[in-house]
Design an enzyme around this catalytic site. Structure first.
Site, PDB file in Angstrom:
ATOM      1  N   ASP A   1     -10.617   2.032  -3.550  1.00 26.13           N
ATOM      2  CA  ASP A   1     -11.211   1.736  -2.246  1.00 26.13           C
ATOM      3  C   ASP A   1     -12.727   1.708  -2.330  1.00 26.13           C
ATOM      4  O   ASP A   1     -13.394   1.273  -1.400  1.00 26.13           O
ATOM      5  CB  ASP A   1     -10.799   2.806  -1.220  1.00 26.13           C
ATOM      6  CG  ASP A   1      -9.468   2.463  -0.567  1.00 26.13           C
ATOM      7  OD1 ASP A   1      -9.030   1.301  -0.685  1.00 26.13           O
ATOM      8  OD2 ASP A   1      -8.873   3.350   0.060  1.00 26.13           O
TER       9      ASP A   1
ATOM     10  N   ASP B   1       0.833  -1.202   0.000  1.00 24.37           N
ATOM     11  CA  ASP B   1       0.000   0.000   0.000  1.00 24.37           C
ATOM     12  C   ASP B   1       0.877   1.265   0.000  1.00 24.37           C
ATOM     13  O   ASP B   1       2.093   1.210   0.273  1.00 24.37           O
ATOM     14  CB  ASP B   1      -0.878  -0.041   1.264  1.00 24.37           C
ATOM     15  CG  ASP B   1      -2.181   0.731   1.108  1.00 24.37           C
ATOM     16  OD1 ASP B   1      -2.305   1.518   0.162  1.00 24.37           O
ATOM     17  OD2 ASP B   1      -3.073   0.547   1.970  1.00 24.37           O
TER      18      ASP B   1
HETATM   19  C1  DGJ Z   1      -5.867   1.889   1.796  1.00 25.35           C
HETATM   20  C2  DGJ Z   1      -6.214   0.666   1.008  1.00 25.35           C
HETATM   21  O1  DGJ Z   1      -6.689   1.013  -0.243  1.00 25.35           O
HETATM   22  C3  DGJ Z   1      -7.224  -0.149   1.799  1.00 25.35           C
HETATM   23  O2  DGJ Z   1      -7.626  -1.262   1.045  1.00 25.35           O
HETATM   24  C4  DGJ Z   1      -6.604  -0.560   3.089  1.00 25.35           C
HETATM   25  O3  DGJ Z   1      -5.530  -1.427   2.862  1.00 25.35           O
HETATM   26  C5  DGJ Z   1      -6.155   0.664   3.863  1.00 25.35           C
HETATM   27  N1  DGJ Z   1      -5.319   1.523   3.062  1.00 25.35           N
HETATM   28  C6  DGJ Z   1      -5.420   0.261   5.112  1.00 25.35           C
HETATM   29  O4  DGJ Z   1      -4.869   1.317   5.736  1.00 25.35           O
END
Ligand code: DGJ
Length: 740
Positions: A549, A479
């Site tokens: 997301d 991430d």
């Molecule tokens: C952003 C990601 O896109 C989410 O899927 C998740 O992993 C969060 N960060 C966790 O902090």
């Protein structure tokens, strides 16, 4: 594929079954562009395409004999400062303060296959007969610089990959302030420009406008390719659409700051430039040093936008992605992020994993919150050691338990970041990017580690590698949750601060490379707060990326539809999540959520224990469906059929290579009263084949492609008849199989 070199006219012609790309050395020694488009015959001389007339108010290089007005010719790698007044591909500041360079043809080299670009992601070949490369060398004797332009034509598809290398062979130190990956002058401006733009939660919506005189551009100055604009643009003829007509696609294989622009002059000549953003870029090149730009992949399609996208998809699946996973159907995963956020312990995790196993899921992914003092997003980033309070048996123990329960185990990292409230920051405050004596902006309470420094990358590598070595890990979600601000490295001198953005991304690539070499069986998924770094650069390391997301099914149709212009279905992370949806609060049927997620890597983002027994049975069926069809869904030929933007209905489909099987996804947002009796025309089928459409009957390929399949539901006033039910947010899958 062939590369013709005509020594007498100094003409170069790259050609395969579909395309031609022609260049020539201009009378003043510069390299001129003559043609990029549908394949044409080779000829010794295309000199008639060169404009030599002397227009009023334009300048001429050299004398009337050899001189050309660079403003009025098409160039391969233009510079500003002489007789071309348009935006340039290259700018180099020399010791005397001048920025003008004058690169003249010095020679060429032909190579079978395609050379690697050291330290950078790039398309590649597996055998030398898959592509041919032409390297043209130009020299600026005054500055003591050499410029190599690399052109690779692939045997398959209308694709050319380009990049440039600048070498300092002289006696002075110079500074590159602009080094674009390519420059292409097209003879007219009769194009629509399409960009993929958006923001967090609504990434990569296509936006289109008619090309016009002046500059149009998209960019990122955020240190990553960004949610806002993607390093990818399309120029299509106004009459072209998804299914026919000419479209050109330009994709930058890079994940940092970029600029993509088209400049149309008042003679309607279009210059396309794409590469590292020149803002804040200043690269010191001392004697003997070289600078290699990232690669641009250019695609020409005579078969509309779908044809263009399919060319990118095939190339990026087969010859950009690497490793054992590139063409393997992907494991069905469950991720605990939306199920628990930071509120979990080992017991809760095992409960989620076990229920998922019962429902046929293959891989459990532990998301954010497992390490250091990470009980919220305020602390702990950088301390990659499991928190014993939550996970008494550590990652090693948990991964073993999940494996014993019959599932693979995956883990989340955010390697490039640090919370000020972390042991890492307390020990090495100078490892975060920040400008001395100035305050630092925080994003999600975190700072960005200085990945331009090898010792920082080494340190993070060692922490991650230790966990990977001792635990049973088969997947990593990498991430990256904030953009870069105050971009300054305490390890570099003042005159090299303009290198930090690029060195940072080279550090990211270096860490990826080390990890994938050391752990070749691990499947990597890249992520940046959803789809904030969904680009061709990262596909070289991680064959899939978290698309957004936003997991709402209605939103996801738009996001995945837009993403598909450049990137294959196999690269799009897509999950079924809970309702009401956590991003938009919408309640959609479970089936619709699955029908959308099938066109991606497929997984779950919820606690299946919280579903009713009936819903859990449904999930089992969906998981099984994906297992039965994932090779086709992820690696078939993908067609966009009906656009979701501003419309109530959308559709796409995928067809197997031998055209014996296909799956169509059709999505309707709102129920409408007394609706049309609607049909959807399919694509890519064999007109002669008879297909059984599961649950609907048998139809010939030509029938399905020309008459279409009836997609009407009970909205059309046919309640009680054998049609699809009506309602909001419904979807249908049509599953086609050749009838023998
Ligand atoms: C952003 C990601 O896109 C989410 O899927 C998740 O992993 C969060 N960060 C966790 O902090």
């Amino acid at each position: 594929m062939d590369i013709f070199v005509h020594e007498t006219t100094k003409t170069f012609h790259l050609q395969n079954d579909l395309i031609s790309y022609v260049m020539t050395v201009l009378p003043n020694g510069h390299l001129g562009q003559l043609y990029f488009g549908k394949r044409i015959h080779d000829k010794e001389d295309f000199g008639y395409l060169l404009e030599r007339c002397i227009r009023s108010h334009s300048a001429l290089t050299e004398d009337n004999e050899t001189g050309v007005s660079l403003e009025h010719v098409k160039l391969e790698y233009a510079v500003y400062g002489s007789s071309d007044f348009r935006d340039s591909a290259l700018e180099i500041v020399q010791e005397n303060g001048s920025r003008l360079t004058d690169f003249k043809y010095a020679g060429y080299e032909l190579l079978a296959g395609k050379p690697k670009l050291p330290g950078l992601p790039a398309t590649y070949t597996e055998s030398d007969d898959e592509a041919s490369t032409l390297i043209i060398t130009l020299r600026d004797e005054v500055a003591g610089l050499s410029l190599q332009l690399l052109y690779t034509i692939f045997a398959q598809g209308g694709v050319i990959a380009r990049s440039a290398k600048i070498s300092n062979t002289g006696k002075q130190t110079v500074y590159l302030t602009r080094a674009m990956s390519f420059c292409l002058d097209l003879p007219d401006a009769d194009y629509d420009w399409i960009q993929l733009s958006g923001s967090w939660g609504r990434e990569r919506y296509p936006q289109q406008h008619r090309l016009h005189q002046g500059i149009q551009a998209v960019e990122s100055m955020r240190g990553h390719s960004s949610h806002q604009h993607n390093p990818f643009i399309i120029l299509k003829r106004p009459s072209a659409d998804e299914f026919q007509g000419e479209a050109l696609g330009f994709s930058l294989v890079y994940s940092g700051n970029f600029l993509a622009e088209a400049q149309v002059n008042t003679y309607d000549v279009t210059r396309v430039l794409l590469g590292i953003h020149p803002n804040w870029f200043r690269w010191k090149l001392t004697c003997g040093q070289e600078f290699q730009t990232p690669e641009v992949v250019m695609v020409y399609s005579g078969d509309g936008l779908n044809g263009m996208s399919q060319t990118f998809h095939r190339l990026y699946q087969r010859r950009l992605a690497r490793g054992i996973w590139k063409e393997q159907p992907r494991p069905i995963l469950i991720n605990n992020w939306e199920a628990t956020y930071f509120d979990f312990n080992e017991e809760k995790i095992l409960n989620i994993a076990k229920k998922a196993k019962e429902c046929g899921v293959e891989l459990f992914v532990l998301d954010d919150g497992w390490f250091g003092a990470r009980r919220s997003d305020h602390a702990g980033l950088g301390d990659w050691v499991a928190c014993k309070e939550l996970l008494p048996n550590g990652i090693k123990g948990l991964s073993e338990k999940v494996t014993e329960a019959g599932m693979k185990f995956g883990l989340w990292f955010e390697p490039e970041m640090v919370n000020p409230d972390s042991d890492l920051f307390r020990t090495h405050p100078d490892w975060a990017l920040s400008i001395p004596e100035r305050s630092s902006s925080l994003g999600r309470h975190q700072m960005v580690l200085d990945f331009s420094r090898k010792e920082v990358v080494d340190f993070i590598h060692d922490m991650i590698a230790e966990i990977l070595r001792e635990s049973k890990i088969s997947y990593i979600k990498w991430d990256m949750n904030r953009s870069i601000t105050e971009c300054y490295s305490k390890a570099l001198p003042a005159d090299q601060q303009g290198e930090v953005f690029h060195r940072y991304i080279l550090g990211v690539y270096d860490l990826y490379e080390r990890l994938i070499q050391e752990f070749p069986k691990i499947l990597f998924e890249s992520c940046a707060g959803g789809g904030g770094r969904f680009d061709a650069g990262l596909l070289y390391y991680a064959p899939q990326a978290w698309t957004s997301d936003d997991t709402d099914a209605v939103e996801r149709v738009k996001i995945q539809y837009g993403t598909s212009y450049a990137y294959p279905v196999s690269s799009m992370g897509s999950h079924v999540s809970a309702v009401p949806n956590h991003q938009v609060n919408r309640v959609t049927p479970l089936k619709t959520r699955a029908d959308v997620a099938y066109f991606g890597t497929y997984g779950y983002e919820l606690d299946l224990n919280r579903l009713t027994a009936e819903e859990q049975e449904e999930v089992k069926q969906y998981t099984q469906f994906m297992k039965d069809h994932r090779a086709l869904l992820q690696f078939g030929t993908f067609y966009r059929l009906q656009s979701p933007y501003g419309k109530n209905e959308a559709a796409w489909m995928t067809v197997s290579e031998d055209r014996t099987e296909a799956i169509v996804g059709h999505y309707k947002t709102l129920s409408t009263p007394n609706a049309d009796f609607s049909r959807l025309k399919l694509q890519g089928l064999d007109p002669e084949k008879l297909y059984e459409v599961e649950g609907y009957g048998s139809f010939y390929g030509d029938e399905l492609m020309n008459l279409g399949i009836v997609t009407s539901d009970a909205d059309s006033g046919k309640i009680g008849m054998e049609v699809r039910p009506a309602g909001d947010f419904l979807s249908a899958l049509y599953i086609l199989k050749e009838k023998k």
